[in-house]
Each structure stands twice: as structure tokens, then as C-alpha cells.
Design an enzyme around this catalytic site. Structure first.
Site, short mmCIF file in Angstrom:
data_model
loop_
_atom_site.label_atom_id
_atom_site.label_comp_id
_atom_site.label_asym_id
_atom_site.label_seq_id
_atom_site.Cartn_x
_atom_site.Cartn_y
_atom_site.Cartn_z
N ASP A 67 0.98 -1.28 0.11
CA ASP A 67 -0.01 -0.07 0.05
C ASP A 67 0.64 1.40 0.21
OD1 ASP A 67 -3.33 0.52 1.11
OD2 ASP A 67 -1.98 2.40 0.83
N THR B 128 -15.79 -1.94 -10.38
CA THR B 128 -16.83 -1.36 -9.49
C THR B 128 -18.14 -1.44 -10.56
OG1 THR B 128 -17.55 0.99 -9.08
CG2 THR B 128 -15.76 0.75 -10.60
N ASP B 129 -19.33 -1.09 -10.11
CA ASP B 129 -20.12 -0.88 -10.94
C ASP B 129 -20.40 0.52 -11.55
OD1 ASP B 129 -21.00 0.87 -8.72
OD2 ASP B 129 -23.02 -0.15 -8.27
N GLU B 130 -19.41 1.28 -11.29
CA GLU B 130 -19.42 2.60 -12.25
C GLU B 130 -19.04 2.21 -13.46
OE1 GLU B 130 -18.07 5.92 -10.45
OE2 GLU B 130 -18.93 5.51 -8.20
N TYR C 94 -12.61 8.60 -12.90
CA TYR C 94 -12.56 7.53 -11.95
C TYR C 94 -13.14 6.15 -12.68
CZ TYR C 94 -13.99 4.03 -8.42
OH TYR C 94 -14.13 2.67 -7.97
N ALA C 95 -14.10 6.25 -13.27
CA ALA C 95 -14.97 5.20 -13.94
C ALA C 95 -14.12 4.83 -14.93
CB ALA C 95 -16.46 5.31 -14.01
N LYS D 12 -11.15 2.83 -13.88
CA LYS D 12 -11.38 1.40 -13.56
C LYS D 12 -11.93 0.50 -14.81
CE LYS D 12 -11.62 -0.14 -10.04
NZ LYS D 12 -10.52 -0.25 -9.08
N LEU E 124 -20.06 9.75 0.93
CA LEU E 124 -21.13 10.16 1.38
C LEU E 124 -21.70 9.81 2.83
CD1 LEU E 124 -24.43 11.61 0.62
CD2 LEU E 124 -24.97 9.34 0.28
N PRO F 192 -23.85 18.53 2.48
CA PRO F 192 -23.90 18.96 1.12
C PRO F 192 -24.32 17.90 0.17
CG PRO F 192 -21.41 18.57 1.60
CD PRO F 192 -22.38 18.52 2.95
P1 NAD Z 1 -9.69 3.37 -0.48
O1 NAD Z 1 -9.52 4.86 -1.27
O2 NAD Z 1 -10.46 3.50 0.89
O3 NAD Z 1 -8.50 2.73 -0.56
C1 NAD Z 1 -7.75 2.66 -1.60
C2 NAD Z 1 -6.44 2.07 -1.05
O4 NAD Z 1 -5.29 2.04 -2.08
C3 NAD Z 1 -5.45 3.03 0.08
O5 NAD Z 1 -5.02 2.25 1.01
C4 NAD Z 1 -4.47 3.66 -0.83
O6 NAD Z 1 -3.49 4.09 0.05
C5 NAD Z 1 -4.23 2.61 -1.79
N1 NAD Z 1 -3.47 2.99 -3.07
C6 NAD Z 1 -3.84 3.85 -3.58
N2 NAD Z 1 -2.95 4.07 -4.67
C7 NAD Z 1 -1.84 3.22 -4.68
C8 NAD Z 1 -0.80 2.78 -5.52
N3 NAD Z 1 -0.60 3.50 -6.57
N4 NAD Z 1 -0.01 1.69 -4.95
C9 NAD Z 1 -0.46 0.91 -3.66
N5 NAD Z 1 -1.50 1.52 -2.99
C10 NAD Z 1 -2.25 2.49 -3.40
O7 NAD Z 1 -10.71 2.60 -1.37
P2 NAD Z 1 -11.81 1.60 -1.37
O8 NAD Z 1 -13.04 2.24 -1.04
O9 NAD Z 1 -11.31 0.69 -0.30
O10 NAD Z 1 -11.76 0.86 -2.65
C11 NAD Z 1 -10.97 -0.08 -3.05
C12 NAD Z 1 -11.17 -0.90 -4.17
O11 NAD Z 1 -12.52 -1.26 -4.33
C13 NAD Z 1 -10.89 0.11 -5.43
O12 NAD Z 1 -10.21 -0.39 -6.62
C14 NAD Z 1 -12.18 0.78 -5.66
O13 NAD Z 1 -12.11 1.16 -7.01
C15 NAD Z 1 -12.98 -0.56 -5.63
N6 NAD Z 1 -14.51 -0.40 -5.31
C16 NAD Z 1 -14.94 0.61 -4.30
C17 NAD Z 1 -16.29 0.88 -3.81
C18 NAD Z 1 -16.60 1.78 -2.94
O14 NAD Z 1 -17.77 1.93 -2.74
N7 NAD Z 1 -15.63 2.05 -1.74
C19 NAD Z 1 -17.23 -0.09 -4.50
C20 NAD Z 1 -16.74 -0.63 -5.64
C21 NAD Z 1 -15.37 -1.02 -5.91
O1 DAU Z 2 -20.80 2.54 -7.07
C1 DAU Z 2 -19.41 2.08 -6.67
C2 DAU Z 2 -18.52 3.40 -6.36
O2 DAU Z 2 -19.29 4.00 -5.13
C3 DAU Z 2 -17.23 2.94 -5.89
O3 DAU Z 2 -16.47 2.60 -7.22
C4 DAU Z 2 -16.41 4.45 -5.60
O4 DAU Z 2 -14.94 4.00 -5.24
C5 DAU Z 2 -17.01 4.86 -4.33
O5 DAU Z 2 -16.42 6.23 -4.02
C6 DAU Z 2 -18.67 5.12 -4.57
O6 DAU Z 2 -18.62 6.03 -5.49
P1 DAU Z 2 -19.93 7.16 -5.72
O7 DAU Z 2 -19.60 8.49 -6.33
O8 DAU Z 2 -21.14 6.47 -5.56
O9 DAU Z 2 -19.75 7.65 -3.78
P2 DAU Z 2 -20.02 8.81 -3.11
O10 DAU Z 2 -19.83 8.39 -1.63
O11 DAU Z 2 -18.80 9.89 -3.61
O12 DAU Z 2 -21.35 9.31 -3.63
C7 DAU Z 2 -22.67 8.41 -3.31
C8 DAU Z 2 -23.60 9.42 -3.75
O13 DAU Z 2 -23.97 10.57 -2.81
C9 DAU Z 2 -23.62 10.03 -4.95
O14 DAU Z 2 -24.82 9.97 -5.48
C10 DAU Z 2 -23.02 11.44 -4.78
C11 DAU Z 2 -23.58 11.69 -3.63
N1 DAU Z 2 -22.91 12.62 -2.69
C12 DAU Z 2 -21.66 12.43 -2.39
C13 DAU Z 2 -21.03 13.28 -1.63
C14 DAU Z 2 -19.42 12.93 -1.20
C15 DAU Z 2 -23.51 13.94 -2.35
O15 DAU Z 2 -24.66 14.32 -2.61
N2 DAU Z 2 -22.81 14.82 -1.58
C16 DAU Z 2 -21.97 14.48 -1.15
O16 DAU Z 2 -21.06 15.33 -0.50
#
Ligand code: NAD
Ligand code: DAU
Length: 362
Positions: A53, A148-150, A172-173, A176, A212, A227
Site C-alpha cells: 500500500d 466497480t459498478d461505475e 474514476y470510472a 477502472k 457520502l 452538502p
Molecule cells: P480507498 O480509497 O479507501 O483505499 C484505496 C487504498 O489503495 C488506500 O489504502 C491507498 O493508500 C491505496 N493506494 C492508492 N494508490 C496506490 C498505489 N498506486 N499503490 C499502492 N497502493 C495504493 O478505496 P476503497 O473504497 O477501499 O476501494 C478499494 C477498491 O474497491 C478500489 O479499487 C475501488 O475502485 C473498488 N471499489 C470501491 C467501492 C466503494 O464503494 N468504496 C465499490 C466498488 C469498488
Molecule cells: O458504485 C461504486 C462506487 O461507489 C465506487 O466505485 C467508488 O469508489 C465509491 O467512492 C462510490 O462512488 P460514489 O460516487 O457513488 O460514492 P460517493 O460516496 O462519493 O457518493 C455517493 C452518492 O452521494 C453519489 O450520488 C453522490 C452523492 N454525494 C456524495 C458526496 C460525497 C452527495 O450528494 N454529496 C456529497 O458530499
């Protein structure tokens, strides 16, 4: 990666779990990766994990403190600070494992709109380095790409299936989706043993407070404005973090080479309703909510069909009500953790992302 009813895992041989004892978990200090590490090491089945990491703003070694406090689990964890885009580090580590799980990514859509570069370096070059290392390692480890579903883009109606066209709409999407396409190319061209998971919106303990649910919970605790982008009627499918980690582990052990699996939460909620529930649980008023300028290109709805993974025997275990309660209670009880996460570049990021939005909010 090539999907359709005929590709479904109907072969009984694919249902028998494969054993992977030595794992490389990249991004294991982040939200979902650290849950995976805690849960797998907690099973005490002899699995050994190396975490790689980079410790970006989102990575936090404290997410693995419970492992460190348990001598039996700690003995099976090695932590390496480094970048998945660093060829030498990656080659070195991949040579010693049976499987590589790539959680590492820049994961926040809003930051990808402000500063996309790191998303591409980690999401494309980083994935490339890991794939090259898997291709050249003598033991040919299995590779699992956490996606991700994105990648499906905004889904007006129905539910995305694994064979649907990829239509990412944020940097981002797009990063991915690019990572997934690289994986596919290595399966087809080089015959590496790889699988891809597409998880839905994940929530739970240790979630970085820029997303969020944790942002709104921690702001509400401090009576700060919440927000909400646009009309707040965007829809997300919520998946509890330990369910997401278990789904990934299930695909690692049961998934068919070259296949992609949706990991769906099956809980479709508007953001307004999610915020209403968390305010109710915290006993805070709706008047904290501010409708602010929308996210550019904001995906209106995500929804996935999870039947392909169900057929492999996996189901989410946590209801949204229970998961949200556990999550909110965890944030209430772990204030030092989230206050520490709101330091560093937090104030600068918050001003850039929300300053003007909140000053012009309705
Ligand atoms: P996060 O941002 O909490 O964690 C990401 C981790 O990756 C961190 O520990 C960061 O230090 C590490 N990292 C970033 N760049 C790096 C690099 N170049 N080399 C080594 N380490 C690195 O993310 P998360 O929410 O835990 O998501 C994890 C994975 O799941 C991601 O690939 C994300 O796209 C995917 N994902 C997330 C969600 C969600 O809702 N959070 C949903 C679907 C998929
Ligand atoms: O769907 C999977 C994805 O979910 C992952 O791949 C991403 O890593 C993860 O961050 C998440 O993406 P979202 O953009 O859906 O998550 P976020 O928490 O940023 O936002 C969730 C929803 O809430 C989205 O419709 C945007 C809205 N939002 C978010 C923030 C941060 C707000 O309305 N206000 C906010 O301040």
C-alpha cells in the site's frame, strides 16, 4: 469478461474452492482492502497476507490495528509501503504468492474530477505492472481485479449484467474500466489466470470520511451542513463492507478464469432516503441538509444483477438497516479515527470541493 448465459459457471469443477495460502493484497490499508485483510486473517486458516500500500491520504495503517494487536494474526501479516506502479517492488512481491488481489486505486469520483492524473497512473500503469508480474512469475499466480459498478455508467432502468457494454462517465470510472480491459487482454493474449469483480456502493466501519455516508454522519455529529448534490434523487445500491470482502474472497476461490462477477448489494436507495435514515438514527434534524450544485456528469442510478455470483453460492448477509446502524455506531464510538482522517489536506480539499457550493446552497 466474455459473458452470457453459456459462460455461467455450471461446471461443478468450478464450484470446488481453490486454496490460496499466500496472498498479495494491494491497497490493504484502505477501506475495503483492510476489511478483507482483517476478515481473512481472523479466520485463522493459516492464510498469509502481504499488503502493498502506498499510504495515500486514503490509506491508513491504523485500519489494521486489530490484526497487529493479535499475535497469531499479526504473524501472518507483512506490510510493505510501496506503489503498484513500481515495477521492481511489484515483481519482487508477486513472485512469492499464490494470488494477487488488487484493491489499490484512487477511489473518489469527486477527486477524479478535480485531479485525474493519479487515477490513471494507479488504475492503468499500476494494473499493467501487476499483470506483467503475474505473467512472468514462474508460479503463475491467480489475479483478481477489484472493480466497480461505475464501469456500466448510469443505468436508466433494469439491472446491469456482466456482459453489458462498459460506459464509464467519470475519470474514476474510465480508469477502472481501463484496468479491467487490460486484465481481459492479458487473459486472452497471455493466458493469465484472472478474474474481475464489480462491487456496488460500499459502506461500513473505516470508510474514509470524504464519501457520502461517513461524511454526512461525521458532519452531523458536529452539526455541520450536509452538502447533498442536486435534487438528492440519485440512486445507489448499497453493499456492507464485510459482504463486499466476502464476495471478493468467494470469486477468488470459486470464480472461473477470465470471468467477471457483479457483487450487488441489492439495496437500492435514493441519496435523500439514505440521508433521512442516518439523520433519524443520530437524532439530528433534516435542516442540516443543504442542496448544493450537482457533481458534473453525476450518474443518476447504479443497479446490478447479482445472479451470476449467486449461482456460485454467494449472497450478501447484511440488511441495510443493520449495516447502517453498525456503521453509524462505529463512527460514534471511533471519533479519534475519523478526526485523524479529517486532517492533512482535508481542509484544502473541503474548501475546494464544497466552499463555493455551500456558500451558494439552497
Ligand atoms: P480507498 O480509497 O479507501 O483505499 C484505496 C487504498 O489503495 C488506500 O489504502 C491507498 O493508500 C491505496 N493506494 C492508492 N494508490 C496506490 C498505489 N498506486 N499503490 C499502492 N497502493 C495504493 O478505496 P476503497 O473504497 O477501499 O476501494 C478499494 C477498491 O474497491 C478500489 O479499487 C475501488 O475502485 C473498488 N471499489 C470501491 C467501492 C466503494 O464503494 N468504496 C465499490 C466498488 C469498488
Ligand atoms: O458504485 C461504486 C462506487 O461507489 C465506487 O466505485 C467508488 O469508489 C465509491 O467512492 C462510490 O462512488 P460514489 O460516487 O457513488 O460514492 P460517493 O460516496 O462519493 O457518493 C455517493 C452518492 O452521494 C453519489 O450520488 C453522490 C452523492 N454525494 C456524495 C458526496 C460525497 C452527495 O450528494 N454529496 C456529497 O458530499
Amino acid at each position: 469478461m466474455t459473458e452470457g448465459p453459456t459462460d455461467r459457471a455450471t461446471d461443478p469443477a468450478t464450484r470446488a474452492a481453490r486454496e490460496y495460502r499466500r496472498l498479495l493484497v494491494t491497497g490493504g490499508a484502505g477501506f475495503i482492502g483492510s476489511c478483507y485483510v482483517r476478515d481473512v486473517l481472523g479466520r485463522r486458516d493459516g492464510t498469509e497476507i502481504t499488503v502493498l500500500d502506498k499510504l495515500t491520504y486514503a490509506g491508513n495503517e491504523a485500519n489494521l490495528a486489530s490484526v497487529r494487536a493479535d499475535p497469531e494474526a499479526d504473524a501472518r501479516l507483512r506490510f510493505v509501503v510501496g506503489d503498484i506502479a513500481d515495477r521492481d517492488v511489484v515483481n519482487d512481491l508477486v513472485r512469492d504468492v499464490d494470488a494477487v488481489l488488487n484493491f489499490a486505486a484512487e477511489s473518489h469520483v469527486d477527486r477524479s474530477i478535480l485531479d485525474p492524473e493519479a487515477f490513471l497512473v494507479t488504475g492503468v500503469i499500476g494494473v499493467h505492472m501487476l499483470l506483467e508480474a503475474c505473467r512472468t512469475a514462474p508460479q503463475r499466480p491467480r489475479y483478481l481485479q477489484v472493480s466497480t459498478d461505475e464501469v456500466y455508467g448510469s443505468v436508466a432502468e433494469g439491472h446491469s449484467r456482466e456482459g453489458d457494454v462498459l460506459a464509464p462517465r467519470s475519470p474514476y470510472a474510465a480508469a477502472k474500466a481501463s484496468g479491467e480491459l487490460l486484465v481481459r487482454s492479458y487473459v486472452v493474449t497471455h493466458g493469465i489466470d484472472a478474474v474481475v469483480t464489480r462491487g456496488s456502493n460500499t459502506y461500513g466501519p473505516y470508510h474514509h470520511p470524504e464519501k457520502l455516508i461517513p461524511l454526512f454522519v461525521t458532519n452531523a455529529i458536529d452539526d455541520l451542513p450536509l452538502p447533498l448534490y442536486g435534487d438528492g434523487l440519485q440512486r445507489r445500491d448499497w453493499l456492507y463492507v464485510s459482504d463486499h470482502a466476502a464476495g471478493i474472497d468467494h470469486v477468488l476461490r470459486h470464480g472461473r478464469t477470465g470471468e467477471t462477477y457483479n457483487i450487488a448489494g441489492g439495496v437500492e436507495m435514493t441519496n435523500r432516503d439514505t440521508v433521512g435514515l442516518l439523520l433519524k438514527h443520530l437524532g439530528k434534524p433534516w435542516s442540516l441538509v443543504r442542496h448544493v450544485q450537482d457533481r458534473p456528469g453525476h450518474d443518476r442510478r447504479y443497479a446490478m444483477d447479482g445472479s451470476k455470483l449467486s449461482e456460485l453460492g454467494w449472497r450478501a448477509q447484511t440488511t441495510f438497516e443493520d449495516g447502517l446502524t453498525q456503521t453509524i455506531d462505529w463512527f460514534v464510538e471511533n471519533e479519534p479515527w475519523w478526526r485523524a482522517a479529517r486532517t492533512g489536506d482535508w481542509d484544502a480539499y473541503y474548501e475546494r470541493q464544497y466552499g463555493q457550493r455551500l456558500r451558494t446552497a439552497t
